[in-house]
Design a protein around this motif. Structure first.
Motif, short mmCIF file in Angstrom:
data_model
loop_
_atom_site.label_atom_id
_atom_site.label_comp_id
_atom_site.label_asym_id
_atom_site.label_seq_id
_atom_site.Cartn_x
_atom_site.Cartn_y
_atom_site.Cartn_z
N ALA A 23 -4.33 -19.17 70.98
CA ALA A 23 -5.35 -19.47 69.97
C ALA A 23 -4.83 -20.37 68.86
CB ALA A 23 -5.88 -18.17 69.36
N THR A 26 -8.85 -17.77 72.14
CA THR A 26 -8.46 -16.58 71.41
C THR A 26 -7.81 -15.65 72.41
OG1 THR A 26 -9.16 -14.92 69.80
CG2 THR A 26 -10.63 -15.29 71.69
N ILE A 54 -3.45 -12.94 65.45
CA ILE A 54 -4.49 -12.44 66.35
C ILE A 54 -3.76 -11.59 67.37
CG2 ILE A 54 -6.18 -13.05 68.12
CD1 ILE A 54 -6.90 -15.50 66.54
N GLN A 67 -12.94 -15.06 67.57
CA GLN A 67 -12.81 -16.50 67.43
C GLN A 67 -12.22 -16.85 66.06
OE1 GLN A 67 -13.24 -19.17 69.50
NE2 GLN A 67 -13.38 -17.58 71.07
N PRO A 68 -11.25 -17.75 66.01
CA PRO A 68 -10.64 -18.11 64.73
C PRO A 68 -11.64 -18.56 63.66
CG PRO A 68 -9.29 -18.93 66.52
CD PRO A 68 -10.54 -18.37 67.16
N SER A 71 -0.68 -16.06 67.81
CA SER A 71 -1.59 -15.32 68.71
C SER A 71 -0.86 -15.04 70.02
CB SER A 71 -2.87 -16.11 68.95
OG SER A 71 -2.58 -17.36 69.55
#
Length: 427
Positions: free
Chosen positions: A46, A411, A183, A20-21, A118
């Motif tokens: 994300a 995400t 990510i 999770q960011p 991401s």
């Protein structure tokens, strides 16, 4: 759900939580520039959540633009969030990409660009190269998704048919300072493959892209073929001075997600073995290999002893058949093929899902199986093998009520597979 199902779901939730960011992004956010602007750009499933975390981090308003998938947006105060299509690009994504390129023009050395990237960004940030139409890119993208090519091969061609990917967005930011936070959703965590590397150099070539077209038999226009053949569509290469001094950080990876899941299983007393975070190949073939490993564990206690948990990640592929009625989904296709290869082997449960909450073209993360999955399906009149051949695994698991539906997770660290092997029950 029984105990094994509950544990597998807890492992998946732990894997998603680790990426999770809000957890992984803040340690990598750069300081606000002393004299210039901080401009935020980005793309991916994300990216909106990453932008929201960035806004909460700084003590002053931010500006910029990020592009995310339809349904994955979150409200931001100053950073504009645009939604676009995935996995096949649309006009909204192309328009946002053009605006983003314009936004980074005219920056100064004292300015800083924060790029939040991401998985999913390749389709979401789709701006065709000169001489390439959006319709052509859409058709090529559909053909690539059906071809069974790896994500690295697909992204090689995407980079060379783009006006923004393959380092071109990064080059456009010069002479500003550029910080790219990634990510990863690709096997190997190679930066140029994550969203096709809009801000990083690309070592692949037009010749590599042409070779993929030849191997897959995908038809393209003479303009594209000539552009690749002459090198006119070449991407930004390592050593380009426009990218000098740029900073790139991987903030979340599939491996870190698997390690978070492993902690959950160890807490339940299981030995955990991570088989790899970059497993590729046709989903059905990977399933047969995994099933062979499981049978060896059960029969020979090799290479591991039960009880144990096998974890793996990466990105398999699905070759959609012309007569298939289904929507694909590499995780559910893997899972159905895995169940068929085991044919009800006692004490084996498995879960396979995409960490972004979307497997293939369905708004479903994945599914789970147990020893009675095939028997229950056949009792309902389902034909598991026929449904696999039709790429219709989503319908199979929907009928059984064993789908994993999470909604957008915001995400994306690629596929997640967990196999729980308990000791064989007494005869």
């Amino acid at each position: 759900m029984d105990q094994a199902d509950q544990m597998m779901c807890a492992m998946f939730e732990a894997a998603v939580a680790a990426a999770q960011p809000a957890i992984c992004l803040p340690p990598f956010l750069p300081p606000y520039p002393a004299a210039g602007r901080l401009l935020v750009i980005g793309a991916g499933k994300a990216s909106a959540e990453m932008a929201r975390v960035a806004e909460a981090h700084y003590d002053r308003p931010l500006e910029g633009l990020v592009v995310t998938r339809y349904g994955h947006a979150v409200p931001c105060a100053g950073i504009e969030v645009v939604e676009a299509a995935h996995p096949v690009p649309d006009a909204a994504g192309a328009a946002a990409a053009a605006r983003m390129l314009q936004m980074v023009q005219g920056l100064h050395p004292q300015d800083r660009v924060l790029c939040l990237i991401s998985g999913g960004g390749s389709a979401l940030l789709a701006l065709p190269a000169p001489g390439v139409s959006l319709e052509e890119k859409q058709a090529i993208n559909r053909a690539l998704l059906r071809s069974g090519a790896t994500i690295s091969e697909i992204n090689c061609l995407r980079r060379h048919l783009s006006a923004i990917k393959g380092g071109r967005l990064g080059a456009a930011c010069a002479p500003a300072q550029l910080v790219t936070l990634l990510i990863s959703d690709v096997p190997g965590d190679t930066p140029c493959d994550i969203a096709s590397g809009p801000t990083v150099a690309d070592a692949s070539t037009c010749a590599d892209a042409l070779a993929l077209l030849e191997r897959t038999g995908i038809s393209v226009s003479d303009t594209i073929r000539t552009g690749l053949g002459t090198g006119r569509l070449e991407s930004v290469k390592p050593g380009d001075p426009r990218l000098a001094g740029n900073t790139v950080h991987l903030v979340a990876t599939p491996q870190a997600a698997l390690e978070a899941a492993a902690l959950q299983a160890r807490a339940q007393g299981y030995a955990v073995h991570i088989l790899g975070d970059a497993i590729e190949g046709e989903a059905r073939e990977v399933a047969r290999v995994m099933a062979g490993i499981v049978r060896q564990i059960r029969r020979r206690a090799q290479p591991f002893e039960a009880p144990c948990v096998l974890l793996s990640g990466g990105e398999t592929t699905v070759r959609l058949t012309g007569s298939g009625m289904g929507t694909g989904g590499r995780n559910v296709e893997f899972l159905l093929a895995f169940a068929l290869a085991l044919e009800g082997l006692a004490g084996v449960h498995a879960l396979a899902a995409d960490t972004d909450g979307v497997d293939g073209l369905a708004e479903v993360a994945g599914a789970r199986i147990g020893p009675r999955t095939l028997a229950q399906a056949r009792a309902q009149g389902l034909d598991p093998r026929a449904m696999l051949e039709a790429n219709d695994a989503h319908s199979f698991f929907a009928a059984l009520g064993t789908q994993l539906i999470t909604g957008p997770t915001r995400t994306n660290v690629n596929d997640f597979r967990a196999i729980v092997i308990d000791p064989a029950p007494p005869c």
